[in-house]
Design a protein around this motif. Structure first.
Motif, mmCIF file in Angstrom:
data_model
loop_
_atom_site.group_PDB
_atom_site.id
_atom_site.type_symbol
_atom_site.label_atom_id
_atom_site.label_comp_id
_atom_site.label_asym_id
_atom_site.label_seq_id
_atom_site.Cartn_x
_atom_site.Cartn_y
_atom_site.Cartn_z
ATOM 1 N N ARG B 45 41.301 4.430 12.782
ATOM 2 C CA ARG B 45 42.411 3.623 12.276
ATOM 3 C C ARG B 45 43.755 4.320 12.499
ATOM 4 N N ASN B 48 45.134 3.630 15.947
ATOM 5 C CA ASN B 48 45.763 2.312 16.048
ATOM 6 C C ASN B 48 46.901 2.155 15.042
ATOM 7 N N LEU B 50 46.813 1.930 11.974
ATOM 8 C CA LEU B 50 46.550 1.160 10.759
ATOM 9 C C LEU B 50 46.676 2.079 9.559
ATOM 10 N N ARG B 79 58.560 -1.211 13.299
ATOM 11 C CA ARG B 79 57.310 -1.988 13.184
ATOM 12 C C ARG B 79 57.014 -2.744 14.469
ATOM 13 N N ALA B 83 53.729 -2.337 16.743
ATOM 14 C CA ALA B 83 52.929 -3.500 17.139
ATOM 15 C C ALA B 83 52.698 -3.483 18.652
ATOM 16 N N ARG B 86 50.109 -1.027 19.504
ATOM 17 C CA ARG B 86 48.752 -1.454 19.130
ATOM 18 C C ARG B 86 48.114 -2.338 20.184
ATOM 19 N N THR B 87 48.934 -3.038 20.959
ATOM 20 C CA THR B 87 48.345 -3.923 21.978
ATOM 21 C C THR B 87 47.630 -3.110 23.050
ATOM 22 N N MET B 91 40.881 -3.234 18.968
ATOM 23 C CA MET B 91 40.070 -2.694 17.876
ATOM 24 C C MET B 91 39.005 -3.703 17.466
ATOM 25 N N GLU B 110 45.130 -16.484 20.472
ATOM 26 C CA GLU B 110 46.269 -16.313 19.546
ATOM 27 C C GLU B 110 47.216 -15.188 19.984
ATOM 28 N N ALA B 111 46.666 -14.002 20.165
ATOM 29 C CA ALA B 111 47.531 -12.860 20.494
ATOM 30 C C ALA B 111 48.154 -12.974 21.889
ATOM 31 N N ALA B 114 51.015 -15.307 21.805
ATOM 32 C CA ALA B 114 52.171 -14.818 21.044
ATOM 33 C C ALA B 114 52.866 -13.672 21.764
ATOM 34 N N LEU B 115 52.093 -12.826 22.431
ATOM 35 C CA LEU B 115 52.654 -11.557 22.882
ATOM 36 C C LEU B 115 52.759 -11.417 24.401
ATOM 37 N N ALA B 160 39.729 -8.904 21.261
ATOM 38 C CA ALA B 160 40.429 -7.645 21.515
ATOM 39 C C ALA B 160 40.717 -7.466 23.007
ATOM 40 N N MET B 163 43.912 -9.002 25.048
ATOM 41 C CA MET B 163 45.227 -8.361 25.168
ATOM 42 C C MET B 163 45.254 -7.330 26.295
#
Lengths: 319, 249
Positions: B45, B48, B50, B79, B83, B86-87, B91, B110-111, B114-115, B160, B163
């Motif tokens: 974690r 990443n 987290l 932040r 983020a 993290r891409t 995970m 979804e990701a 968005a990204l 996962a 991305m």
């Protein structure tokens, strides 16, 4: 499940006489019970042929209920003071319908405004910024603690407190000024106080809803690299909805009825419209009935809508 | 590719990571084993972000995770930047954590939508390919709760992968699954390894670790006790603690 039920229809294994057999056997068992004999062995027991437990009280309650209902209907129909003819005459009168429109408008504006503000307050309350947390807490505390009626009167009389509103730099020069008394009509006062009041209530509902969503979901979305706003809008809020909608539904029903409070500052809502009429013709009860019927109809409609919306959002698995 | 140097992390008085250093080379698989509460998941974690680390540093793909230099001072990253970082690391969690209100396909798109700025059609096309790769063709419109645990975990892997991460982190991916479902998930992970994906896998599946790992790390009590190729750690462990853990399994 289905096969069990169809089995139930039959009287027993084998031919039709089995039913009689079984009944007499049961009667015999009952009569023998004081002696404690009956059938004690587990052999031969089959749940498929079990009979529902007798519920003798149910019949008594049903009769009592019917009698009470008949009395109530009788009291409604035979008492001339209700003047159902007057009710029928005014129920769709223009003034009443206009009042109804105002009530609906107030409800819609107060709920949507309160919901948006409530979401913002809930997010502030759950944020990591201590200033936002305190602000949100203070707001909710204040607006949930002061009675709606008192808030309404405050806003209605705001011009006594602040005769003028001005636009400018805080503690610096002013660009324009408005007269508060002229800007805040009784309708505006009603809208403001309803929105602010609802926001306080809905903030708590939304906050509880957000907290009901597992932190795991946020983490999973964060691990994908999604940003905070997107996570809130796409992951958290939709999952919070099943927890938000039931209390929010009760809230809007309460709000619809609660708007009648604005009649005290002479906003012509449904209640005030009927009051204006009975102040002229003194037919108090029939006109209150007119208002009652409309409120009944609207809250019933809202309940039906609530039922379907809740079903739409029930996702089954929340994990 | 992934490097941890002197990482320390505590929750209150409890030290969960104590001077942990680890190096994972590109296109290799590192399996982290050890008893419950030894800090394996926390380490993952931290990679990443987290979890924040209290001391040391973690570097992924040449970039400090969670921190950046400004002049000669070290600051926390924004932040937004975290983020973005993290891409680069996908995970997979023990309890799947699919989004229950979305279809499997939407979970995967979804990701990227968005990204990565993908349009719906493009994102869905890629998602279908990925789902087929993990053996979930035909399940696109299912909701997560309609899938078995193994299918959910494979969908989570596809999510996962969507991305296009540079590395994958698996946090006990099969601990919530029965043996039969475990097999399907392990097959997917094995295929990823064969494809050259850099991976850290926290696992209790010793046979799988032995088979797939280039490097095995044994952790106990917040420390890395032993590191080495699987033959060494499993067949000739040098540390008593490792011996005891392996014989009790």
């Amino acid at each position: 499940m289905v096969s069990l039920r169809t089995e139930h229809g039959h009287t027993g294994p084998g031919d039709g006489t089995g039913g009689e057999d079984r009944t007499s056997r049961a009667r015999k068992a009952r009569s023998e019970r004081p002696g404690g004999v009956g059938r004690t062995s587990v052999d031969g027991a089959d749940a498929a042929f079990a009979r529902p437990r007798p519920r003798p009280l149910r019949g008594v309650v049903a009769v009592a209920g019917l009698v009470l209902l008949a009395m109530a209907v009788n009291a409604l129909v035979t008492n001339d003071a209700f003047r159902w003819d007057v009710v029928a005459k005014y129920v769709t009168a223009d003034a009443v319908l206009a009042g109804l429109g105002t009530t609906l408008l107030l409800t819609a504006v107060a709920f949507s405004g309160g919901f948006v503000l409530g979401i913002a307050l809930a997010v502030m309350r759950l944020s990591r910024n201590p200033i936002l947390v305190t602000l949100s807490f203070g707001y909710t505390w204040l607006f949930r603690s002061v009675p709606m009626l008192v808030q309404l009167l405050f806003w209605y009389n705001i011009s006594l407190l602040y005769p003028k509103l001005s636009l400018g730099i805080p503690f610096g020069p002013r660009f324009t000024e408005f007269s508060t008394e002229r800007m805040i009509s009784s309708l505006t006062a009603a809208v403001i106080s309803l929105v602010l009041h609802e926001a306080g209530q809905l903030a708590e509902i939304v906050r509880a809803g957000i907290l009901s969503v597992s932190r795991d979901q946020t983490e999973a979305a964060e691990a994908l690299g999604l940003g905070g706003w997107r996570i809130f809008r796409r992951i958290v809020l939709p999952q919070a909805m099943p927890a938000i909608l039931p209390p929010a539904g009760s809230q809007i029903i309460g709000l619809l009825k609660g708007t009648s409070i604005v009649s005290v500052i002479a906003v012509q809502d449904l209640l005030y419209a009927t009051q204006l009429i009975y102040n002229r013709n003194y037919l108090v009860i029939p006109l209150l009935l007119v208002a009652t019927l409309w409120y009944l109809l609207l809250t019933t409609l809202l309940s039906v809508v609530q039922h379907f919306v809740e079903r739409r959002y029930a996702t089954g698995d929340r994990g | 590719m992934i490097e941890a140097v002197g990482v320390r992390k505590s929750f209150g008085a409890l030290t969960v990571l104590d001077d942990v250093s680890l190096s994972v080379a590109e296109s290799t698989v590192t399996c982290v084993i050890g008893p419950s509460g030894s800090g394996k998941s926390t380490l993952l974690r931290c990679v990443n972000r987290l979890e924040r680390i209290d001391a040391g540093r973690i570097v992924v793909d040449g970039e400090l995770v969670g921190h950046e230099w400004r002049g000669d001072r070290l600051y926390e990253r924004s932040r937004r930047d975290v983020a973005r970082q993290r891409t680069r690391t996908g995970m997979v969690f023990q309890n799947f954590r699919l989004f229950p209100h979305m279809t499997v396909l939407d979970n995967v798109t979804e990701a990227p939508r968005a990204l990565l700025g993908l349009k719906r059609a493009a994102a869905e096309e890629r998602a279908r390919d990925l789902l087929a790769r993990v053996g979930l063709a035909g399940k696109e419109t299912s909701r997560p709760h309609q899938l078995s645990g193994g299918e959910q975990q494979r969908a989570a892997i596809a999510r996962a992968l969507a991305m296009e991460p540079r590395a994958m982190l698996f946090d006990e991916p099969t601990s919530a699954l029965d043996p039969e479902l475990t097999r399907d998930v392990l097959t997917v992970i094995r295929e990823l390894a064969d494809g050259g994906m850099t991976m850290i896998v926290v696992t209790h599946e010793m046979r799988f670790a032995r088979e797939i790992a280039d490097q095995v790390v044994f952790m106990d009590n917040g420390r890395i006790v032993e590191t080495g190729p699987p033959q060494e750690v499993f067949d000739a462990p040098r540390n008593d603690r490792t011996v005891r853990f392996l014989t009790s399994n």
